[in-house]
Design an enzyme around this catalytic site. Structure first.
Site, PDB file in Angstrom:
ATOM      1  CG  HIS A  74      -1.703  -1.229   1.428  1.00 37.90           C
ATOM      2  ND1 HIS A  74      -2.916  -1.505   0.855  1.00 37.90           N
ATOM      3  CD2 HIS A  74      -1.384  -2.333   2.161  1.00 37.90           C
ATOM      4  CE1 HIS A  74      -3.335  -2.703   1.231  1.00 37.90           C
ATOM      5  NE2 HIS A  74      -2.407  -3.228   2.015  1.00 37.90           N
TER       6      HIS A  74
ATOM      7  CB  SER B 112      12.937  21.793 -16.916  1.00 40.99           C
ATOM      8  OG  SER B 112      12.139  22.942 -17.148  1.00 40.99           O
TER       9      SER B 112
ATOM     10  CE  LYS C 256      11.503  19.078 -12.509  1.00 42.12           C
ATOM     11  NZ  LYS C 256      10.305  19.434 -13.264  1.00 42.12           N
TER      12      LYS C 256
ATOM     13  CD  GLU D 234       8.645  11.499 -16.285  1.00 40.86           C
ATOM     14  OE1 GLU D 234       7.863  12.112 -15.571  1.00 40.86           O
ATOM     15  OE2 GLU D 234       9.506  12.069 -16.984  1.00 40.86           O
TER      16      GLU D 234
END
Ligand code: ARG
Length: 456
Positions: free
Chosen positions: A156, A277, A283, A290
């Site tokens: 969880h 970025s 970043k 991803e």
């Protein structure tokens, strides 16, 4: 250009139909298989005396020449010749003249395309499986380096029980092993030679189908010509195995993304494997992970697309089947990018072992061990669970960890507590789980050995 099938037509095909009908833009990928298949077919026709032996030789030489030209990039395919099969035949005619017309004896594009695609899928199964194997090797080597690295195990997304990082990494090895099994299983059913099925009902010529199967490295031949020209189960199975593999890669990618957050800080990605970025200078994004996660969508899409194409098709061949190619090509390309890049990503990632093991300090993830301690002293598990739970509650209220509790405090929870040293840390908890499949150091070693044995 005059069509190879133009005999009964009184008009040229509309240019729009030519473009709509053509598959050459994508099925040109099958050229090598198409030529190999045609060479085997021509040899067999010559050997069986169905066409003159010299013609068969001329055809084979012609096809070999075409193969050389295509691999040298000297050939431009023609859209009006529709697909790879007719393009190759057209090239052959340009090269050897009318003798080329004998190649298609006792053959249809329907059994030809089924053959080409099976040969292609067989090769891709081998390519995908070796990529998976290589990823698994990387995982096992990382597991060996991290036998002693302690991290929180989650259920969880909550700290559950401490585990060695090796155990977590090896979990993926077993998933990937199942993926390879699924592909190999699909291989068995792909490895069936359909040529000789003709358009759908077989052929009146005495073909030696087993000879062709042997030439092309197939284990067996198809038993029913109608099934053989309309079956694409092997494509569905491949796309399905690919979807499951994609799901596994995606789960791993998701973990890397989470581990890479500032909140977790479990990993640092190599600069060469991350991106920045255009707006925020600070970043460093896990784009690779991803994209692996994102590409799972197209793998599933390709499977659903193939299943949907097939679902309403009456026997036997229908042109809808031409839609089998782009999904499978896309899936192959996607897998052959994703699997190696995940391997690269893992091998270049720094695992922040201190942060990982700090994560299990005072997180009560040894509460199960306390319950187990009480069970060994005769307390029924449910009651022991309740006691350990009350201890967690007490500790949280009083801002303490288990190891802060005095014997007096412990006795307050249960008179079975005899000393404070029973409350071991994560290391003891890991060591205590000493059965096959569990986390104790000896079991992890066993698992690494078993994993190594499975990597062939
Ligand atoms: N390009 C076709 C395909 O990919 C080849 C088979 C065509 N057969 C036919 N009867 N039109 O399926």
């Amino acid at each position: 250009m005059a069509k190879l099938w133009g005999g009964r037509f009184g008009k040229e095909t509309s240019e729009l139909v030519d473009r709509f009908n053509a598959s050459i833009e994508f099925d040109s990928r099958l050229w090598e298989y198409d030529i190999k298949g045609s060479i085997a077919h021509a040899r067999m026709l010559g050997k069986a005396g169905i066409i003159p032996k010299e013609d068969a030789d001329t055809i084979v030489r012609g096809l070999e020449g075409i193969a050389e030209d295509i691999s040298a990039g000297k050939v431009e395919f023609d859209v009006s010749a529709e697909d790879i099969h007719m393009n190759v035949e057209k090239l052959l005619r340009e090269r050897i003249g009318d003798v080329a017309g004998r190649l298609h004896t006792a053959r249809s594009r329907n059994d030809q395309v089924a053959l080409d695609l099976r040969m292609y899928v067989k090769d891709q199964i081998s390519n995908v499986n070796s990529a998976i194997l290589s990823l698994e090797r990387a995982l096992v080597s990382l597991a060996e380096q991290h036998k002693g690295t302690v991290m929180p195990g989650y259920t969880h997304m909550q700290h559950a029980q401490p585990v060695p990082l090796a155990h977590h990494l090896l979990a993926y090895v077993w998933m990937l092993n199942r993926d390879r099994e699924r592909f190999s299983d699909c291989y068995r059913r792909t490895d069936v030679m359909p040529l000789g099925s003709g358009a759908m009902a077989g052929t009146s010529f005495p073909l030696d189908r087993r000879f062709v199967a042997k030439e092309l490295g197939f284990s067996t031949i198809s038993e029913n010509s109608m099934d053989a020209v309309s079956d694409r189960d092997f494509v569905v199975e491949f796309l399905s195995a690919a979807s499951i593999l994609g799901m596994h890669l995606s789960r791993f990618a998701e973990e890397i993304i989470i581990w890479n957050t500032r909140e977790f800080g479990f990993v640092v990605l190599d600069d060469a494997m991350a991106t920045g970025s255009s707006l925020m200078p600070q970043k460093k994004n896990p784009d690779v992970a991803e994209l692996i996660r994102g590409k799972t969508g197209r793998l599933y899409g390709n499977l659903i697309s193939m299943l949907t194409t097939l679902k309403g098709l009456p026997l036997t061949y229908n042109k809808d089947l031409q839609e089998d190619k782009e999904p499978i090509f896309d899936t192959v390309d996607t897998l052959l990018m994703c699997v190696p890049i995940l391997e690269q990503l893992l091998l270049t990632t720094t695992f922040c072992t201190d942060t990982m093991s700090a994560g299990v300090k005072g997180d009560f993830s040894n509460a199960t061990d306390i319950a187990d301690y009480l069970v060994r002293r005769g307390v029924p598990f449910r009651a022991a669970h309740g006691i350990a739970g009350r201890m967690v509650q007490y500790c949280e209220e009083n801002k303490k960890t288990f190891s802060d509790l005095s014997l007096e405090e412990l006795k307050g929870f249960s008179d079975k507590f005899e000393n404070t040293s029973m409350v071991g840390g994560a290391k003891e908890s890991i060591e205590a789980r000493d059965i096959p499949g569990s986390t104790a150091p000896g079991r992890i070693l066993e698992q690494i050995e078993a994993a190594k044995r499975s990597l062939y």
